[in-house]
Design an enzyme around this catalytic site. Structure first.
Site, PDB file in Angstrom:
ATOM      1  N   ASP A  79      24.282  40.502   3.186  1.00 46.50           N
ATOM      2  CA  ASP A  79      22.863  40.661   2.897  1.00 46.50           C
ATOM      3  C   ASP A  79      22.362  39.559   1.993  1.00 46.50           C
ATOM      4  OD1 ASP A  79      21.130  43.621   1.725  1.00 46.50           O
ATOM      5  OD2 ASP A  79      20.417  41.630   1.986  1.00 46.50           O
ATOM      6  N   HIS A 196      22.101  47.522   9.558  1.00 44.86           N
ATOM      7  CA  HIS A 196      22.724  48.763   9.107  1.00 44.86           C
ATOM      8  C   HIS A 196      22.243  49.073   7.684  1.00 44.86           C
ATOM      9  CE1 HIS A 196      25.654  51.933  10.091  1.00 44.86           C
ATOM     10  NE2 HIS A 196      25.749  52.064   8.777  1.00 44.86           N
ATOM     11  N   VAL A 197      21.527  50.162   7.573  1.00 46.43           N
ATOM     12  CA  VAL A 197      20.919  50.539   6.300  1.00 46.43           C
ATOM     13  C   VAL A 197      22.011  50.700   5.239  1.00 46.43           C
ATOM     14  CG1 VAL A 197      20.968  53.041   6.701  1.00 46.43           C
ATOM     15  CG2 VAL A 197      19.180  52.046   5.249  1.00 46.43           C
ATOM     16  N   HIS A 198      21.734  50.203   4.020  1.00 47.57           N
ATOM     17  CA  HIS A 198      22.740  50.277   2.957  1.00 47.57           C
ATOM     18  C   HIS A 198      22.064  50.386   1.596  1.00 47.57           C
ATOM     19  CE1 HIS A 198      21.864  46.068   3.937  1.00 47.57           C
ATOM     20  NE2 HIS A 198      22.070  45.781   2.668  1.00 47.57           N
ATOM     21  N   LEU A 199      22.648  51.222   0.771  1.00 54.53           N
ATOM     22  CA  LEU A 199      22.157  51.465  -0.587  1.00 54.53           C
ATOM     23  C   LEU A 199      22.928  50.577  -1.559  1.00 54.53           C
ATOM     24  CD1 LEU A 199      20.580  53.172  -2.733  1.00 54.53           C
ATOM     25  CD2 LEU A 199      22.520  54.765  -2.674  1.00 54.53           C
TER      26      LEU A 199
END
Length: 280
Positions: A79, A196-199
């Site tokens: 990211d 891909h969603v990521h925290l």
């Protein structure tokens, strides 16, 4: 000497030369453009000339194929490291989330979350990995096993999952050796470069050699970074996550300390200043 005038479409010329009896060798192939004059001189060996007409499309495809990048030049993973060398911008299409190639650099998180060496926690709903290019002393990513490409596809039915991701993130903070010394934030990038969603679970010291430029800094210290609780609140209220117009411009803001808001001209100067906050 032969002189050949070609006025039609592009033509590929093949010259077959006989060096010994019954032995034919393909000596050369060339593409002749319309209107180009061809001279042929051969006093030593008999030869056969073959003309093959090419359509504009096939000629263009040949040029395109010759310009394909070498595999070593293909980008890979993360990211935030992608902000060091941003990829060329592409016009988004409605099916872009589903059509991404598995080998594309933006898909790197999907490979990392399956790597046991990267995993620091996992359960039946999520996995936690270390960020490959951490922007602080502690920097983890919480990812759901479910395939969710980004914030824009989240809906109200994902609320429970995001709440679980936040709880897991908070658990990571509590287990950190510096939990009492450092401050942490849990949140999402408004416009992430990785699929891909990521925290993000990140300590606020920002003491890392991987934090290299203004985009890195502003992606974590401006409204570009959306708090986990705010994302959950949007889903509960509106059933979707809304990113404000002009959010991408936040990455261009001046370098300001996230503690005292003092502006600095360069990343090295900013990092030097941050150490004063850590020591106090």
């Amino acid at each position: 000497m032969w002189t050949v005038w070609l006025w039609a479409k592009a033509i590929r010329l093949s010259v077959l030369t006989t060096y010994k009896p019954h032995v034919t060798h393909l000596y050369n192939q060339v593409t002749i453009k319309p209107g180009q004059r061809l001279y042929m001189v051969n006093q030593l060996y008999p030869y056969t000339v073959k003309f093959t007409e090419e359509t504009p499309r096939s000629a263009a495809e040949g040029i395109k194929a010759s310009k394909r990048p070498h595999p070593e030049n293909v980008m890979s993973h993360s990211d935030h490291h992608s902000m060091d060398s941003p990829p060329p911008k592409k016009t988004p299409t409605p099916s872009s989330d589903k059509s991404e190639s598995a080998g594309h650099w933006s898909q790197g998180l999907k490979a990392s979350m399956q790597d046991p060496k990267m995993q620091v926690y996992k359960d039946d709903r999520v996995v936690v990995i270390k960020d490959k290019y951490p922007k602080a002393r502690y920097h983890w990513l919480v990812l759901p096993w479910d395939s969710i490409s980004s914030l824009k596809v989240l809906r109200s039915e994902h609320c429970d999952l995001l709440k679980h991701m936040q709880k897991v993130g908070e658990k990571m903070v509590q287990q950190s050796p510096d939990a009492q010394k450092l401050r942490f934030r849990l949140g999402y990038h408004a416009i992430p470069s990785m699929s891909h969603v990521h925290l993000h679970v990140i300590s606020q010291d920002f003491d890392s050699p991987c934090l290299k430029n203004k985009k890195h800094w502003n992606s974590f210290t401006t409204e570009y970074f959306i708090e986990s609780q705010d994302v959950i609140a949007m889903l509960e209220a509106d059933g979707k996550v809304t990113v404000k117009e002009g959010t991408s411009e936040l990455l261009k803001l001046p370098l300001r300390c996230h503690v005292c808001r003092k502006e600095h001209p360069t990343i090295p100067k900013l990092k030097e200043h941050l150490l004063s906050h850590l020591s106090s």
